[in-house]
Motif scaffolding. Structure first.
Motif, PDB file in Angstrom:
ATOM      1  N   ALA A 160       1.152  -3.247  -9.807  1.00 60.65           N
ATOM      2  CA  ALA A 160       1.435  -3.587  -8.413  1.00 60.65           C
ATOM      3  C   ALA A 160       2.720  -4.400  -8.365  1.00 60.65           C
ATOM      4  O   ALA A 160       3.059  -5.102  -9.319  1.00 60.65           O
ATOM      5  CB  ALA A 160       0.277  -4.384  -7.810  1.00 60.65           C
ATOM      6  N   GLY A 161       3.432  -4.288  -7.252  1.00 58.53           N
ATOM      7  CA  GLY A 161       4.654  -5.067  -7.132  1.00 58.53           C
ATOM      8  C   GLY A 161       5.413  -4.762  -5.858  1.00 58.53           C
ATOM      9  O   GLY A 161       5.013  -3.910  -5.057  1.00 58.53           O
ATOM     10  N   MET A 162       6.527  -5.475  -5.696  1.00 63.79           N
ATOM     11  CA  MET A 162       7.366  -5.325  -4.504  1.00 63.79           C
ATOM     12  C   MET A 162       8.648  -4.571  -4.826  1.00 63.79           C
ATOM     13  O   MET A 162       8.752  -3.366  -4.634  1.00 63.79           O
ATOM     14  CB  MET A 162       7.701  -6.709  -3.931  1.00 63.79           C
ATOM     15  N   ARG A 163       9.644  -5.307  -5.321  1.00 59.73           N
ATOM     16  CA  ARG A 163      11.006  -4.779  -5.472  1.00 59.73           C
ATOM     17  C   ARG A 163      11.098  -3.573  -6.394  1.00 59.73           C
ATOM     18  O   ARG A 163      11.865  -2.643  -6.134  1.00 59.73           O
ATOM     19  CB  ARG A 163      11.930  -5.888  -5.984  1.00 59.73           C
ATOM     20  N   ASN A 164      10.354  -3.597  -7.498  1.00 56.12           N
ATOM     21  CA  ASN A 164      10.469  -2.513  -8.473  1.00 56.12           C
ATOM     22  C   ASN A 164       9.558  -1.326  -8.174  1.00 56.12           C
ATOM     23  O   ASN A 164       9.602  -0.324  -8.886  1.00 56.12           O
ATOM     24  CB  ASN A 164      10.159  -3.040  -9.881  1.00 56.12           C
ATOM     25  N   ILE A 165       8.740  -1.452  -7.138  1.00 58.09           N
ATOM     26  CA  ILE A 165       7.843  -0.358  -6.766  1.00 58.09           C
ATOM     27  C   ILE A 165       8.354   0.356  -5.523  1.00 58.09           C
ATOM     28  O   ILE A 165       8.411   1.584  -5.467  1.00 58.09           O
ATOM     29  CB  ILE A 165       6.409  -0.877  -6.516  1.00 58.09           C
ATOM     30  N   ILE A 166       8.732  -0.424  -4.514  1.00 62.52           N
ATOM     31  CA  ILE A 166       9.318   0.159  -3.303  1.00 62.52           C
ATOM     32  C   ILE A 166      10.824  -0.027  -3.404  1.00 62.52           C
ATOM     33  O   ILE A 166      11.359  -1.090  -3.110  1.00 62.52           O
ATOM     34  CB  ILE A 166       8.756  -0.511  -2.031  1.00 62.52           C
ATOM     35  N   THR A 167      11.512   1.011  -3.882  1.00 65.37           N
ATOM     36  CA  THR A 167      12.953   0.889  -4.160  1.00 65.37           C
ATOM     37  C   THR A 167      13.750   1.956  -3.422  1.00 65.37           C
ATOM     38  O   THR A 167      13.234   3.001  -3.060  1.00 65.37           O
ATOM     39  CB  THR A 167      13.206   1.043  -5.666  1.00 65.37           C
ATOM     40  N   GLY A 177       2.204  -0.541  -4.104  1.00 64.60           N
ATOM     41  CA  GLY A 177       3.417  -1.156  -3.571  1.00 64.60           C
ATOM     42  C   GLY A 177       3.110  -2.198  -2.509  1.00 64.60           C
ATOM     43  O   GLY A 177       2.182  -2.034  -1.715  1.00 64.60           O
ATOM     44  N   ILE A 178       3.888  -3.270  -2.490  1.00 64.49           N
ATOM     45  CA  ILE A 178       3.691  -4.364  -1.528  1.00 64.49           C
ATOM     46  C   ILE A 178       4.968  -4.540  -0.718  1.00 64.49           C
ATOM     47  O   ILE A 178       6.070  -4.606  -1.279  1.00 64.49           O
ATOM     48  CB  ILE A 178       3.337  -5.674  -2.257  1.00 64.49           C
ATOM     49  N   THR A 179       4.831  -4.614   0.604  1.00 65.78           N
ATOM     50  CA  THR A 179       6.010  -4.727   1.462  1.00 65.78           C
ATOM     51  C   THR A 179       6.712  -6.061   1.239  1.00 65.78           C
ATOM     52  O   THR A 179       6.090  -7.059   0.878  1.00 65.78           O
ATOM     53  CB  THR A 179       5.640  -4.579   2.952  1.00 65.78           C
ATOM     54  N   ASN A 180       8.018  -6.052   1.481  1.00 70.72           N
ATOM     55  CA  ASN A 180       8.824  -7.254   1.236  1.00 70.72           C
ATOM     56  C   ASN A 180      10.003  -7.281   2.211  1.00 70.72           C
ATOM     57  O   ASN A 180      11.158  -7.338   1.820  1.00 70.72           O
ATOM     58  CB  ASN A 180       9.319  -7.255  -0.219  1.00 70.72           C
ATOM     59  N   ILE A 181       9.689  -7.239   3.509  1.00 74.66           N
ATOM     60  CA  ILE A 181      10.732  -7.177   4.535  1.00 74.66           C
ATOM     61  C   ILE A 181      11.380  -8.545   4.734  1.00 74.66           C
ATOM     62  O   ILE A 181      12.596  -8.670   4.848  1.00 74.66           O
ATOM     63  CB  ILE A 181      10.140  -6.664   5.869  1.00 74.66           C
ATOM     64  N   GLN A 182      10.562  -9.590   4.810  1.00 79.34           N
ATOM     65  CA  GLN A 182      10.961 -10.998   4.909  1.00 79.34           C
ATOM     66  C   GLN A 182      11.535 -11.400   6.263  1.00 79.34           C
ATOM     67  O   GLN A 182      11.150 -12.412   6.822  1.00 79.34           O
ATOM     68  CB  GLN A 182      11.931 -11.379   3.786  1.00 79.34           C
ATOM     69  N   ASN A 183      12.484 -10.649   6.795  1.00 76.85           N
ATOM     70  CA  ASN A 183      12.952 -10.966   8.148  1.00 76.85           C
ATOM     71  C   ASN A 183      13.256  -9.680   8.901  1.00 76.85           C
ATOM     72  O   ASN A 183      13.496  -8.633   8.302  1.00 76.85           O
ATOM     73  CB  ASN A 183      14.165 -11.911   8.136  1.00 76.85           C
ATOM     74  N   ILE A 184      13.244  -9.786  10.215  1.00 78.15           N
ATOM     75  CA  ILE A 184      13.298  -8.601  11.072  1.00 78.15           C
ATOM     76  C   ILE A 184      14.578  -7.791  10.873  1.00 78.15           C
ATOM     77  O   ILE A 184      14.596  -6.574  11.052  1.00 78.15           O
ATOM     78  CB  ILE A 184      13.128  -9.022  12.553  1.00 78.15           C
ATOM     79  N   GLN A 185      15.660  -8.450  10.450  1.00 78.25           N
ATOM     80  CA  GLN A 185      16.923  -7.740  10.245  1.00 78.25           C
ATOM     81  C   GLN A 185      16.847  -6.742   9.087  1.00 78.25           C
ATOM     82  O   GLN A 185      17.651  -5.816   8.998  1.00 78.25           O
ATOM     83  CB  GLN A 185      18.062  -8.742   9.981  1.00 78.25           C
ATOM     84  N   ASN A 186      15.892  -6.943   8.192  1.00 80.63           N
ATOM     85  CA  ASN A 186      15.771  -6.061   7.024  1.00 80.63           C
ATOM     86  C   ASN A 186      14.886  -4.841   7.272  1.00 80.63           C
ATOM     87  O   ASN A 186      14.712  -4.008   6.381  1.00 80.63           O
ATOM     88  CB  ASN A 186      15.175  -6.840   5.840  1.00 80.63           C
ATOM     89  N   THR A 187      14.326  -4.745   8.474  1.00 80.88           N
ATOM     90  CA  THR A 187      13.310  -3.716   8.738  1.00 80.88           C
ATOM     91  C   THR A 187      13.821  -2.300   8.500  1.00 80.88           C
ATOM     92  O   THR A 187      13.172  -1.494   7.815  1.00 80.88           O
ATOM     93  CB  THR A 187      12.787  -3.836  10.184  1.00 80.88           C
TER      94      THR A 187
END
Length: 318
Positions: free
Chosen positions: A311-318, A129-139
């Motif tokens: 490996a991936g972002m959205r479909n792995i860390i859901t 899994g790869i993190t995908n926060i993008q901005n602090i508001q999404n933490t």
């Protein structure tokens, strides 16, 4: 038939155990992987099932290429048997007996070199899994999703947040990254999962983590494995066979190849497709993750084309 080519079967069940065997011989000390020889143009499935005496039934849907490597004058070709979960087997051939061994706790001295190498690779989880926060508001929302995924069994994560680096104030930028990384790392340790740091964040965070994931452009700055990676995992992103060969030179523990399928993260990029993916990694000696359009539902397909996992972002860390 080339007697120097050995086909080894890697049979792993859902309990994180691998099937090993040794001869019924008092002088036989080492445990080995099941091994079979093929003559050119032979029906591999037929030969496999004959060798296994139909105690482990193999079909074209559950045998997959994995990793190959050379040792002196021998070539070892490792084939993975997937979706197998029958632990009620004590022998394959009359002169051998079998035993299931836990991948996470074994005495390395009692195994042959090919088994040691296989076990090292198999201890690398097959979902990344790869993190995908993008901005602090999404933490906060991301940490919730991450914990859900960790609780469901995710064991390998990469901290990669290039968008969080866009803050103009260098001091604030560093504090933001360090704070979010600390929260992610704490969660990973709570669930006994490994966290790697993308090379875009430098070696400072790598020292605090379980390893580093290098971008391909960063990997080419090195001619050998960085000393800081001693006792840490090293993953490298690749896009072609040249990148793969360089990753092997750096003694990477695994690589990530893509994009294999269309992905929203890079919508304008050409994707490889499974055939090109398979051709690039053919006869590789290290585990390769498929990335780009991947999901847990596609994991078995990825493995069937030679991938170690996905490996991936959205479909792995859901």
């Amino acid at each position: 038939m080339n007697k120097n080519i050995f086909y080894n079967l890697v049979i792993k069940n859902d309990s994180n155990q691998i099937l090993l065997l040794k001869d019924n011989n008092l002088h036989s000390e080492n445990w080995n992987l099941p091994k079979v020889y093929f003559v050119k143009n032979e029906n591999k499935l037929k030969i496999l099932n004959q060798y296994l005496d139909n105690k482990i039934l193999i079909s074209k849907n559950n045998i997959a290429p994995w990793i190959n490597y050379n040792e002196k004058d021998k070539t070892f070709i490792l084939l993975r048997i997937i979706n197998y979960n029958n632990t009620n087997i004590s022998s394959i051939q009359s002169n051998q007996f079998c035993q299931w061994h836990n991948l996470l706790c074994f005495d390395i001295n009692n195994f042959s070199p090919v088994v040691k190498r296989s076990m090292k690779c198999l201890t690398i989880p097959d979902v990344y899994g790869i993190t995908n926060i993008q901005n602090i508001q999404n933490t906060k929302l991301f940490l919730y999703k991450l914990e859900q995924s960790l609780d469901s069994g995710l064991k390998l994560i990469q901290f990669r947040e290039p968008n969080l680096l866009e803050c103009n104030n260098i001091s604030s930028k560093k504090n933001i990254i360090n704070n979010i990384f600390s929260q992610v790392y704490k969660l990973c340790k709570q669930y006994q999962s490994q966290l790697l740091v993308n090379s875009i964040h430098g070696f400072e965070l790598c020292k605090l983590s379980d390893g580093m994931h290098m971008r391909s452009v960063d990997a080419y700055r090195y001619k050998s494995r960085p000393k800081i990676m001693h006792n840490k995992l090293l993953g490298i992103s690749i896009h072609n066979r040249q990148d793969l060969n360089h990753a092997i030179l750096l003694e990477a523990d695994f690589v990530v190849l893509g994009s294999v399928l269309y992905t929203e993260t890079h919508p304008n990029n050409k994707f490889l497709g499974w055939i090109n993916f398979s051709n690039i990694i053919k006869n590789t000696e290290i585990p390769v993750f498929a990335i780009g359009g991947q999901s847990k539902e596609l994991k078995d397909i990825a493995i069937s084309f030679g991938a170690h996992g996905i490996a991936g972002m959205r479909n792995i860390i859901t």
